[in-house]
Design an enzyme around this catalytic site. Structure first.
Site, PDB file in Angstrom:
ATOM      1  CE  LYS A 116      -4.467  -1.617   0.946  1.00 51.13           C
ATOM      2  NZ  LYS A 116      -5.795  -1.437   1.472  1.00 51.13           N
ATOM      3  CE  LYS A 198      -5.732  -8.034  -2.125  1.00 59.00           C
ATOM      4  NZ  LYS A 198      -7.017  -7.852  -1.565  1.00 59.00           N
ATOM      5  CE  LYS A 201     -13.167  -3.810   0.308  1.00 57.66           C
ATOM      6  NZ  LYS A 201     -12.065  -3.047   0.889  1.00 57.66           N
TER       7      LYS A 201
END
Ligand code: ATP
Ligand code: LTN
Length: 335
Positions: A116, A198, A201
């Site tokens: 992140k 992956k 969302k």
């Protein structure tokens, strides 16, 4: 709701982006399957979502939408507790206590922090770094036995277990050591355009994911556009992540085994398979969206679910935190 005879289950999702098929297959599907046998708490972790920049009005809307989507997917508020994390102040209070027994080195090792930080290079905030401690607080506060999550959360769960153990050893037995529940298949659904990473969302490229609220037509189109590999066989094969991902998704949605799907599509083309997969996803989404549209309009029902959830959670969280405060040596406040 709180049933002393049943083991306690807890999980949560950040209200960032749109709930997607990855979240459903990796987590929510198992929540639904386990809620009868467990005393379950499902969180919408709005405090976690702040670690990435959010638009306040959208965050507010999304939180309510996530609650309605949990219900539409089959979480029954009569059986399970649905809670918005910020409604229970003990999450951050316990986090502070746990922060003092967490080492910088442990947090530095977290791969999600590294990922992140790369993705949000302009906003590497302290919350992003200490986030796994808040997650541990979420879990330990309710004395959870079982935590159903996707594979990407394994490392965070290990930290939660270590912190529980560390606190219990340093003071005395206080926290249940939580067990992860990571499904054998579905734990890592991959992106449609980039099957090496992956499905996520909050991906900016919406073609990478199928959201639970995508219209059937949009879902079909996204499947059609999904990257497949060179070759033509519809077979599970590590060297062909694109088709393997689609096969796994189809298997999980249809309930058919991979082997039977491979047989079904022997000699057929990718386009044939994608058409069947697109239709099965559309069929899967339709009843969820129907129920979602009903629930999201019923604001007073949603409010009552959240009030009940907060009340139940608050009672349980206060019980644990009172114990923790006593053990670390805090004086109870004068009444
Ligand atoms: P974000 O992109 O906002 O970081 P995310 O899609 O990674 O979100 P989280 O809120 O981090 O979702 O995770 C919610 C739950 O869904 C967790 O249990 C996580 O392990 C699971 N999950 C997330 N992505 C996948 C995936 N691709 N496959 C399986 N499970 C997943
Ligand atoms: N960190 C998780 C979300 C999360 C969670 C939790 C999951 C926050 N608190 C407690 C299980 C239990 C994530 O998916 N990124």
């Amino acid at each position: 709701m709180a049933d002393a005879a049943k083991p306690i289950l807890l999980s949560g999702i950040q209200p960032s982006g749109q709930l997607c098929l990855g979240n459903y297959l990796g987590a929510i599907k198992n929540w639904v399957g386990l809620q009868d046998s467990h005393d379950s708490i499902f969180l919408v972790v709005d405090m976690h979502a702040l670690t990435v920049k959010q638009n306040p009005a959208e965050l507010r809307k999304r939180c309510l939408s996530f609650v309605a989507q949990y219900i539409a997917c089959g979480i029954d508020p009569k059986k399970s507790t649905i809670v918005i994390q910020s409604h229970v102040p003990q999450h951050s209070e316990l986090m502070w206590i746990l922060s003092s027994i967490t080492s910088m080195g442990e947090l530095n090792r977290m791969t999600q922090f590294k990922d992140k930080s790369k993705k949000h290079a302009a906003n590497i905030n302290a919350g992003l770094f200490t986030y796994p401690i808040l997650m541990a607080a979420d879990i330990l506060l309710y004395q959870a036995d079982l935590v159903p999550v996707g594979a990407d959360q394994k490392q965070h769960l290990e930290l939660s277990r270590d912190l529980a153990h560390r606190f219990n050893t340093q003071y005395s037995d206080t926290f249940t050591i939580p067990e992860p529940y990571i499904p054998k298949s579905g734990a890592r659904v991959m992106s449609l355009q980039d099957p090496e990473k992956k499905m996520s969302k909050s991906d900016e490229n919406l073609n990478n994911l199928i959201t639970l609220l995508d219209s059937p037509d949009v879902a079909r189109k996204k499947v059609k556009r999904a990257v497949t590999d060179s070759g033509s066989e519809i077979k599970l094969d590590d060297s062909r992540p694109g088709i393997s991902n689609l096969l796994q998704i189809y298997s999980l949605i249809s309930g058919n085994s991979i082997a039977s799907i491979e047989t079904e599509f022997e000699g057929k083309m990718y386009s044939d398979f994608k058409e069947v997969l697109g239709n099965s996803i559309a069929e899967f989404l339709t009843p969820i969206q129907h129920e979602y549209n009903r629930v999201i309009q019923d604001k007073s029902y949603l409010e009552s679910v959240l009030n009940q959830g907060a009340e139940n959670a608050y009672y349980r969280a206060r019980k644990t935190l009172t114990k923790v405060y006593r053990k670390v040596g805090f004086i109870s406040p004068a009444r």
